[in-house]
Design a protein around this motif. Structure first.
Motif, PDB file in Angstrom:
ATOM      1  N   ALA A 226      -8.386  -6.158  14.481  1.00  0.00           N
ATOM      2  CA  ALA A 226      -8.728  -5.130  13.342  1.00  0.00           C
ATOM      3  C   ALA A 226      -7.822  -3.849  13.452  1.00  0.00           C
ATOM      4  O   ALA A 226      -6.935  -3.425  11.974  1.00  0.00           O
ATOM      5  N   GLU A 227      -7.564  -3.177  14.041  1.00  0.00           N
ATOM      6  CA  GLU A 227      -6.774  -1.652  14.300  1.00  0.00           C
ATOM      7  C   GLU A 227      -5.881  -2.182  14.142  1.00  0.00           C
ATOM      8  O   GLU A 227      -5.015  -1.392  12.805  1.00  0.00           O
ATOM      9  N   VAL A 228      -4.873  -2.686  13.805  1.00  0.00           N
ATOM     10  CA  VAL A 228      -3.381  -3.552  14.447  1.00  0.00           C
ATOM     11  C   VAL A 228      -3.807  -3.669  12.842  1.00  0.00           C
ATOM     12  O   VAL A 228      -2.748  -3.295  12.159  1.00  0.00           O
ATOM     13  N   MET A 229      -4.276  -4.533  12.279  1.00  0.00           N
ATOM     14  CA  MET A 229      -4.240  -4.958  10.965  1.00  0.00           C
ATOM     15  C   MET A 229      -4.654  -3.663   9.907  1.00  0.00           C
ATOM     16  O   MET A 229      -3.848  -3.992   8.834  1.00  0.00           O
ATOM     17  N   LEU A 230      -5.555  -3.045  10.517  1.00  0.00           N
ATOM     18  CA  LEU A 230      -5.389  -2.061   9.510  1.00  0.00           C
ATOM     19  C   LEU A 230      -4.397  -1.122   9.542  1.00  0.00           C
ATOM     20  O   LEU A 230      -4.266  -0.850   8.030  1.00  0.00           O
ATOM     21  N   GLY A 231      -3.743  -1.456  10.443  1.00  0.00           N
ATOM     22  CA  GLY A 231      -2.346   0.119  10.736  1.00  0.00           C
ATOM     23  C   GLY A 231      -1.520  -0.714   9.947  1.00  0.00           C
ATOM     24  O   GLY A 231      -0.719   0.597   9.331  1.00  0.00           O
ATOM     25  N   LYS A 232      -1.472  -1.966   9.343  1.00  0.00           N
ATOM     26  CA  LYS A 232      -0.302  -2.002   9.490  1.00  0.00           C
ATOM     27  C   LYS A 232      -0.180  -2.521   7.862  1.00  0.00           C
ATOM     28  O   LYS A 232       0.946  -2.317   6.818  1.00  0.00           O
ATOM     29  N   ILE A 233      -1.899  -2.898   7.154  1.00  0.00           N
ATOM     30  CA  ILE A 233      -1.540  -2.857   5.428  1.00  0.00           C
ATOM     31  C   ILE A 233      -2.047  -1.861   4.865  1.00  0.00           C
ATOM     32  O   ILE A 233      -1.602  -1.666   3.524  1.00  0.00           O
ATOM     33  N   LEU A 234      -2.811  -0.691   5.785  1.00  0.00           N
ATOM     34  CA  LEU A 234      -3.501   0.272   4.549  1.00  0.00           C
ATOM     35  C   LEU A 234      -1.622   1.488   4.315  1.00  0.00           C
ATOM     36  O   LEU A 234      -2.096   1.343   2.687  1.00  0.00           O
ATOM     37  N   PRO A 235      -0.590   1.618   4.974  1.00  0.00           N
ATOM     38  CA  PRO A 235       0.082   2.400   3.731  1.00  0.00           C
ATOM     39  C   PRO A 235       0.680   1.788   2.943  1.00  0.00           C
ATOM     40  O   PRO A 235       0.962   2.096   1.987  1.00  0.00           O
ATOM     41  N   TYR A 236       0.732   0.287   2.833  1.00  0.00           N
ATOM     42  CA  TYR A 236       1.067  -0.494   1.362  1.00  0.00           C
ATOM     43  C   TYR A 236       0.031  -0.606   0.498  1.00  0.00           C
ATOM     44  O   TYR A 236       1.065  -1.265  -0.735  1.00  0.00           O
ATOM     45  N   VAL A 237      -0.991  -0.006   0.736  1.00  0.00           N
ATOM     46  CA  VAL A 237      -1.974  -0.127  -0.560  1.00  0.00           C
ATOM     47  C   VAL A 237      -1.477   1.322  -1.621  1.00  0.00           C
ATOM     48  O   VAL A 237      -1.539   1.273  -2.351  1.00  0.00           O
ATOM     49  N   LEU A 238      -0.629   2.616  -0.462  1.00  0.00           N
ATOM     50  CA  LEU A 238       0.114   3.275  -1.669  1.00  0.00           C
ATOM     51  C   LEU A 238       1.270   2.987  -2.769  1.00  0.00           C
ATOM     52  O   LEU A 238       1.145   3.411  -3.801  1.00  0.00           O
ATOM     53  N   VAL A 239       1.934   1.584  -1.199  1.00  0.00           N
ATOM     54  CA  VAL A 239       3.049   1.048  -2.305  1.00  0.00           C
ATOM     55  C   VAL A 239       2.440   0.466  -3.876  1.00  0.00           C
ATOM     56  O   VAL A 239       3.077   0.159  -4.845  1.00  0.00           O
ATOM     57  N   GLY A 240       0.953  -0.154  -3.930  1.00  0.00           N
ATOM     58  CA  GLY A 240       0.593  -0.795  -4.929  1.00  0.00           C
ATOM     59  C   GLY A 240       0.447  -0.055  -5.658  1.00  0.00           C
ATOM     60  O   GLY A 240       0.066  -0.051  -6.789  1.00  0.00           O
ATOM     61  N   TYR A 241      -0.112   1.313  -5.022  1.00  0.00           N
ATOM     62  CA  TYR A 241      -0.358   2.418  -6.312  1.00  0.00           C
ATOM     63  C   TYR A 241       1.050   2.572  -6.911  1.00  0.00           C
ATOM     64  O   TYR A 241       0.402   3.120  -8.301  1.00  0.00           O
ATOM     65  N   VAL A 242       1.934   3.087  -6.798  1.00  0.00           N
ATOM     66  CA  VAL A 242       2.607   3.442  -7.118  1.00  0.00           C
ATOM     67  C   VAL A 242       2.886   2.466  -8.586  1.00  0.00           C
ATOM     68  O   VAL A 242       3.819   2.732  -9.517  1.00  0.00           O
ATOM     69  N   GLN A 243       3.725   1.069  -7.366  1.00  0.00           N
ATOM     70  CA  GLN A 243       3.576  -0.398  -8.834  1.00  0.00           C
ATOM     71  C   GLN A 243       2.495  -0.245  -9.664  1.00  0.00           C
ATOM     72  O   GLN A 243       3.354  -0.249 -11.084  1.00  0.00           O
ATOM     73  N   THR A 244       1.817  -0.044  -9.509  1.00  0.00           N
ATOM     74  CA  THR A 244       1.311  -0.039 -11.167  1.00  0.00           C
ATOM     75  C   THR A 244       1.171   1.397 -11.600  1.00  0.00           C
ATOM     76  O   THR A 244       0.838   1.031 -12.504  1.00  0.00           O
ATOM     77  N   LEU A 245       0.972   2.690 -11.428  1.00  0.00           N
ATOM     78  CA  LEU A 245       1.398   3.583 -12.159  1.00  0.00           C
ATOM     79  C   LEU A 245       2.675   3.255 -12.968  1.00  0.00           C
ATOM     80  O   LEU A 245       2.764   3.237 -14.284  1.00  0.00           O
ATOM     81  N   VAL A 246       3.388   2.137 -11.723  1.00  0.00           N
ATOM     82  CA  VAL A 246       5.188   2.497 -13.195  1.00  0.00           C
ATOM     83  C   VAL A 246       4.628   1.851 -14.725  1.00  0.00           C
ATOM     84  O   VAL A 246       4.769   1.247 -14.838  1.00  0.00           O
ATOM     85  N   PHE A 247       3.863   0.537 -13.810  1.00  0.00           N
ATOM     86  CA  PHE A 247       3.522  -0.690 -14.889  1.00  0.00           C
ATOM     87  C   PHE A 247       2.829  -0.023 -15.826  1.00  0.00           C
ATOM     88  O   PHE A 247       2.789  -0.409 -16.954  1.00  0.00           O
ATOM     89  N   LEU A 248       1.846   0.532 -15.391  1.00  0.00           N
ATOM     90  CA  LEU A 248       0.753   1.354 -16.506  1.00  0.00           C
ATOM     91  C   LEU A 248       1.467   2.300 -17.340  1.00  0.00           C
ATOM     92  O   LEU A 248       0.983   2.093 -18.712  1.00  0.00           O
ATOM     93  N   VAL A 249       2.708   2.686 -17.187  1.00  0.00           N
ATOM     94  CA  VAL A 249       3.216   3.969 -17.869  1.00  0.00           C
ATOM     95  C   VAL A 249       4.432   2.592 -19.036  1.00  0.00           C
ATOM     96  O   VAL A 249       4.497   2.800 -20.153  1.00  0.00           O
ATOM     97  N   ILE A 250       4.773   1.774 -17.904  1.00  0.00           N
ATOM     98  CA  ILE A 250       5.783   0.957 -18.810  1.00  0.00           C
ATOM     99  C   ILE A 250       4.413   0.193 -20.639  1.00  0.00           C
ATOM    100  O   ILE A 250       5.063  -0.117 -20.831  1.00  0.00           O
ATOM    101  N   ALA A 251       4.258  -0.340 -19.539  1.00  0.00           N
ATOM    102  CA  ALA A 251       3.046  -1.234 -20.332  1.00  0.00           C
ATOM    103  C   ALA A 251       2.446  -0.617 -22.129  1.00  0.00           C
ATOM    104  O   ALA A 251       2.463  -0.517 -22.894  1.00  0.00           O
ATOM    105  N   LEU A 252       2.070   1.203 -21.394  1.00  0.00           N
ATOM    106  CA  LEU A 252       1.738   1.541 -22.578  1.00  0.00           C
ATOM    107  C   LEU A 252       2.307   2.574 -23.402  1.00  0.00           C
ATOM    108  O   LEU A 252       2.248   2.315 -24.594  1.00  0.00           O
TER     109      LEU A 252
END
Length: 378
Positions: A226-252
């Motif tokens: 579980a520690e490996v899993m969380l440690g591996k995936i959480l950094p990519y949550v930040l990538v998801g935020y960046v993608q969403t921010l760019v997407f929202l700016v373009i969409a709006l």
């Protein structure tokens, strides 16, 4: 010195390729399964003229003509009468929660006004956030009502059976009255973008460690799955935020897509959806043996996410088995959440059913991924 074409050398190379293909079973399975899945989905699941769309009625006159009208709508196969609402407030709530695609309002004194030739107006309120889903039913409505009422005007009232219909049909399209395609496609596209990138990035990143041998170092440490899993995936949550921010700016800014609902509801759905996709990528990484297989599995999963989530084709127009498959795909519920929040002005209460479904999917994927990871360790 090379000579001409040798059949024996050609045969040796051919046999070698077959042996390699047999050893790479995942790739072989993808090559065979992908065309079959495409054929089945496009042949059986995709329907651009959806029927049995959820419909609520607001009946303010209970005469025989009204009953004939409702029966005609229900028998048309376009409209599936599932209940009633009373007033505009309940109608708006039903649209925001996604419980109705259409709401039909039969005005008071409808039958009296028809007999008098005063042409009362039947209101059809349509959820036009998905224009493809509602277009066929709206186009067929006039003929359906005309056929239903003509059969109900016998005898002395036969002269009322229309050359010109003794009523008016008024269509109100909610959320996307102009039928702008971008308003339907762009919000749903966020779900596909996040699915594709989060799953692929996570799966490839973990498999890459296995290929490079660094996973053995990680396994030799006292870190738990579980520690490996969380440690591996959480950094990519930040990538998801960046993608969403760019997407929202373009969409709006570029596409002028409205954002009518709660930002907190959008953020809650986004966080849960990102975690579900990262967990799915982790699960794929426990099955794939190399980065190529991880990418193939990711693309294989994207196909039903695009076709069965309601992003491109109307979800309500799919057969029952396709809707059942689509209901266990995370993108289906996030497409609904994004469209509800951005186009329909939904809040936290309105997205609870889809958040619950995403939560259940996340739990199942996480448990399976950790069990697979333990087997990998063994």
């Amino acid at each position: 010195m090379r000579t001409g074409f040798s059949f024996s050398r050609f045969l040796a190379v051919l046999v070698k390729e077959f042996i390699q293909m047999r050893r790479d079973r995942v790739t072989f399975a993808m090559m065979v399964a992908l065309p079959i899945v495409q054929l089945l989905l496009f042949g059986y699941a995709i329907n651009t003229d959806p029927r049995h769309l959820p419909t609520l009625v607001d009946i303010r006159d209970s005469g025989p003509l009204t009953r004939a009208l409702i029966a005609g709508l229900n028998n048309s196969t376009y409209f599936d009468i599932r209940g009633a609402v009373s007033g505009e407030k309940q109608a708006d709530a039903a649209f925001a929660a996604g419980r109705a695609t259409f709401i039909i309002v039969v005005p008071g004194n409808f039958e009296r006004d028809v007999v008098r030739g005063e042409k009362p107006s039947v209101l059809l309120a349509a959820d036009a956030s998905d224009p493809t889903a509602t277009g066929g039913a709206v186009g067929a409505l006039n003929g359906i009502i005309e056929a239903a009422l003509t059969d109900s005007l016998p005898g002395a009232l036969k002269h009322l059976a229309p050359q010109a219909p003794p009523y008016d049909i008024v269509v109100h399209k909610h959320f996307n009255p102009a039928g702008v395609t971008a308003f339907n496609i762009v919000p749903g596209l966020l779900a596909i973008i996040i699915s594709m990138t989060m799953i692929m990035i996570t799966a490839v990143a973990i498999v890459r460690e296995t290929e490079r041998g660094t996973m053995e170092t990680l396994i030799s440490t006292p870190v738990r799955p579980a520690e490996v899993m969380l440690g591996k995936i959480l950094p990519y949550v930040l990538v998801g935020y960046v993608q969403t921010l760019v997407f929202l700016v373009i969409a709006l800014v570029l596409f002028a897509v409205p954002f009518e609902g709660s930002g907190w509801a959008f953020l809650a759905g986004l966080n849960l959806f990102i975690v579900v996709n990262l967990a799915l990528g982790f699960l794929f990484s426990t099955v794939a043996r190399n980065q190529m297989q991880a990418m193939q599995m990711s693309f294989f999963f994207i196909l039903p996410s695009v076709l069965l989530s309601g992003f491109m084709f109307p979800f309500a127009g799919m057969p029952g088995w396709a809707q059942a498959v689509g209901s266990v795909i995370p993108a289906t519920h996030f497409v609904r959440i994004v469209r509800k929040v951005m186009l329909k002005g939904a809040g936290m209460v309105d997205i609870v059913p889809d958040m619950t479904a995403l939560g259940l999917i996340m739990v199942v994927i996480t448990v399976v991924a950790m069990l697979r990871y333990r087997q990998t360790l063994d």
